[in-house]
Write a protein that holds these residues in place. Structure first.
Motif, PDB file in Angstrom:
ATOM      1  N   UNK A 115       0.834  -1.204   0.000  1.00  0.00           N
ATOM      2  CA  UNK A 115       0.000   0.000   0.000  1.00  0.00           C
ATOM      3  C   UNK A 115       0.873   1.258   0.000  1.00  0.00           C
ATOM      4  N   UNK A 116       0.342   2.319  -0.618  1.00  0.00           N
ATOM      5  CA  UNK A 116       1.040   3.600  -0.609  1.00  0.00           C
ATOM      6  C   UNK A 116       2.293   3.626  -1.444  1.00  0.00           C
ATOM      7  N   UNK A 117       2.306   2.883  -2.550  1.00  0.00           N
ATOM      8  CA  UNK A 117       3.481   2.799  -3.423  1.00  0.00           C
ATOM      9  C   UNK A 117       3.085   3.205  -4.842  1.00  0.00           C
ATOM     10  N   UNK A 118       3.893   4.061  -5.457  1.00  0.00           N
ATOM     11  CA  UNK A 118       3.652   4.487  -6.838  1.00  0.00           C
ATOM     12  C   UNK A 118       4.978   4.562  -7.593  1.00  0.00           C
ATOM     13  N   UNK A 119       4.984   4.041  -8.812  1.00  0.00           N
ATOM     14  CA  UNK A 119       6.148   4.196  -9.686  1.00  0.00           C
ATOM     15  C   UNK A 119       5.951   5.455 -10.532  1.00  0.00           C
ATOM     16  N   UNK A 120       7.025   6.220 -10.707  1.00  0.00           N
ATOM     17  CA  UNK A 120       6.973   7.451 -11.487  1.00  0.00           C
ATOM     18  C   UNK A 120       8.073   7.398 -12.541  1.00  0.00           C
ATOM     19  N   UNK A 121       7.687   7.541 -13.823  1.00  0.00           N
ATOM     20  CA  UNK A 121       8.653   7.426 -14.914  1.00  0.00           C
ATOM     21  C   UNK A 121       9.181   8.760 -15.408  1.00  0.00           C
ATOM     22  N   UNK A 134       2.769  11.388  -5.968  1.00  0.00           N
ATOM     23  CA  UNK A 134       2.988  11.715  -4.557  1.00  0.00           C
ATOM     24  C   UNK A 134       1.651  11.925  -3.850  1.00  0.00           C
ATOM     25  N   UNK A 135       0.757  12.672  -4.479  1.00  0.00           N
ATOM     26  CA  UNK A 135      -0.557  12.937  -3.884  1.00  0.00           C
ATOM     27  C   UNK A 135      -1.339  11.645  -3.684  1.00  0.00           C
ATOM     28  N   UNK A 136      -1.333  10.777  -4.699  1.00  0.00           N
ATOM     29  CA  UNK A 136      -2.066   9.504  -4.598  1.00  0.00           C
ATOM     30  C   UNK A 136      -1.483   8.621  -3.500  1.00  0.00           C
ATOM     31  N   UNK A 137      -0.148   8.556  -3.415  1.00  0.00           N
ATOM     32  CA  UNK A 137       0.497   7.738  -2.382  1.00  0.00           C
ATOM     33  C   UNK A 137       0.177   8.281  -0.995  1.00  0.00           C
ATOM     34  N   UNK A 158      -5.204   6.844   4.353  1.00  0.00           N
ATOM     35  CA  UNK A 158      -6.369   5.974   4.477  1.00  0.00           C
ATOM     36  C   UNK A 158      -6.021   4.641   5.139  1.00  0.00           C
ATOM     37  N   UNK A 159      -4.870   4.058   4.768  1.00  0.00           N
ATOM     38  CA  UNK A 159      -4.504   2.721   5.246  1.00  0.00           C
ATOM     39  C   UNK A 159      -3.795   2.729   6.589  1.00  0.00           C
TER      40      UNK A 159
END
Length: 450
Positions: free
Chosen positions: A166-172, A181-184, A190-191
């Motif tokens: 949870x709370x992980x995003x890849x950015x290319x 960053x905002x989504x993570x 939330x989690x």
């Protein structure tokens, strides 16, 4: 040694702990929600206390109810298993205040390693290799952009209090950074109730290799070799094995990673069982990712190849006993593979499938172990994690262990709910998996047809 232990968990891990206690002559107390009154762990423990309604927040996360159950039953210690309160330092502190032994590390160790950003800083200071990235949590988008440019894209945005993918995003690229960053942050809040995130370099095509450690309260620390957890979907592990089938893994690398894991444990004055997770790149370099301050779902594969009972070791350490193991006493023998069996439908996006198990046959035979709380007639509730069993196969070689696992999966029968058994079997038949040629992105690429 304790006379009575309360298990603050449910499902297969609660059953696993109850059985370990039974072998040691320790009485057990189960806790259950109203939805779990007929669950196996509630039936086989010496005593059971219902601690609240079905939702986790009202039962398995209810610290006061759990400690009240300790008081009324006379339990001297709490084993938290994994998930729920297992890595909650506030609960560990509350146990201390109530004179109940928390079977796990100190609250201070949980705090230092539970915050992923702070843990990374601690490991860097201890000389453990870390992935290049932010020194702690990022505080502004300007800082995030600067660090991303310095380490180079792609990068990963990760929740500091994260876990379970949870709370992980890849950015290319930089254009996508702010949204990621905002989504993570939103998912982390939330989690985990904590929206702090950190940033690190994305290591291309690594393997996820973790080292199991045991540390007593007298300064002794040993590692139990590695587990390869690279077969995962959306950062959720599906299949684990020990030792790692990576062509890069050898005795020298294993010893080096083990020494780093021991250094990591010493750096936070850690005691009990724990796992140091690393990324292993294609050149054989490895980087600290995080530490799990609890027993892992996949601990059975290590138990098979070392001959040790990790749960019993946890209990002995918590009781103040010194480890009776030296590093030179520990040898990996044979090969073990674990498949997580979930009540879900892979054809429908892995949609959870709660319901009543109308028929059940679980495989057996030499080298086959099933950790489960299922039985025919059991109703899988919709409130908790969808994992219903762990199937583990052990043999002298990886080739033999794979063959044994395939037959065991083919024999595994669950009717009344959907499961991922067929999906696991198809995955193990993939030529690349059979040869051990996979990394953490393998399953995603396979499912997307790439």
């Amino acid at each position: 040694m304790f006379h009575k232990i309360l298990i603050a968990n449910r499902g297969e891990i609660a059953v696993r702990i109850i059985r370990a206690c039974r072998e040691m002559g320790i009485r057990t107390v189960a806790v259950c929600s109203e939805a779990d009154r007929l669950a196996l762990h509630a039936q086989i423990a010496d005593e059971c206390v219902c601690i609240g309604p079905a939702p986790s927040r009202d039962s398995y996360l209810n610290m006061q109810a759990i400690l009240s159950a300790c008081e009324i039953t006379g339990a001297e210690a709490v084993h938290p298993g994994f998930g729920f309160l297992s890595e909650n330092s506030a609960f560990a502190r509350l146990c201390e205040r109530c004179n109940v032994k928390f079977i796990g590390p100190s609250p201070e160790s949980i705090d230092r390693m539970g915050d992923k950003a702070n843990a990374k800083t601690t490991m860097r200071l201890a000389g453990v290799p870390v992935v290049p990235g932010s020194d702690g949590a990022i505080t502004s988008m300007a800082e995030a952009r600067r660090i991303a440019r310095e380490v180079g894209y792609p990068v990963m945005v990760k929740a500091s209090a994260g876990g379970g993918g949870r709370g992980i995003r890849r950015v290319d690229n930089e254009d996508a950074l702010e949204a990621a960053v905002t989504a993570a942050q939103q998912e982390a809040q939330s989690c985990f109730g904590d929206d702090t995130v950190y940033l690190e370099k994305f290591i291309v095509d690594p393997r996820h290799v973790e080292i199991q450690i045991l540390a007593d309260e007298h300064g002794h620390v040993v590692h139990l070799g590695e587990r390869d957890c690279s077969l995962q979907r959306r950062n959720q592990k599906m299949i684990e094995e020990s030792p790692s089938p990576s062509p890069l893994m050898n005795d020298a690398l294993r010893a080096k990673m083990g020494e780093a894991a021991v250094s990591a444990a010493r750096a936070v004055d850690y005691h009990n069982a724990g796992t140091i997770e690393f990324l292993l790149d294609t050149r054989g370099d490895f980087y600290f990712m995080e530490m799990n301050t609890r027993v892992q779902v996949e601990h059975p594969v290590t138990e098979f190849v070392t001959g040790l009972d990790i749960v019993q070791q946890q209990i002995r350490i918590a009781a103040g006993e010194p480890l009776d193991l030296r590093q030179e006493d520990i040898h990996l023998t044979g090969h073990a593979i674990e498949c997580r069996i979930n009540a879900e439908n892979p054809a429908l996006g892995f949609r959870p499938s709660p319901g009543t198990v109308t028929a059940l046959h679980m495989p057996g035979g030499p080298g086959i172990r099933v950790d489960s709380a299922m039985y025919a007639g059991y109703t899988i509730p919709p409130y908790y994690d969808s994992m219903i069993a762990k199937l583990i196969a052990y043999a002298p070689t990886r080739e033999q262990a794979l063959a044994k696992m395939k037959w065991a999966l083919a024999e595994f029968l669950v009717e009344g709910v959907d499961t991922n058994v067929e999906f696991q079997l198809e995955l193990l038949r993939d030529p690349d998996v059979e040869r051990g040629r996979y990394d953490i992105g393998f399953l995603t690429r396979r499912m997307e047809g790439k």
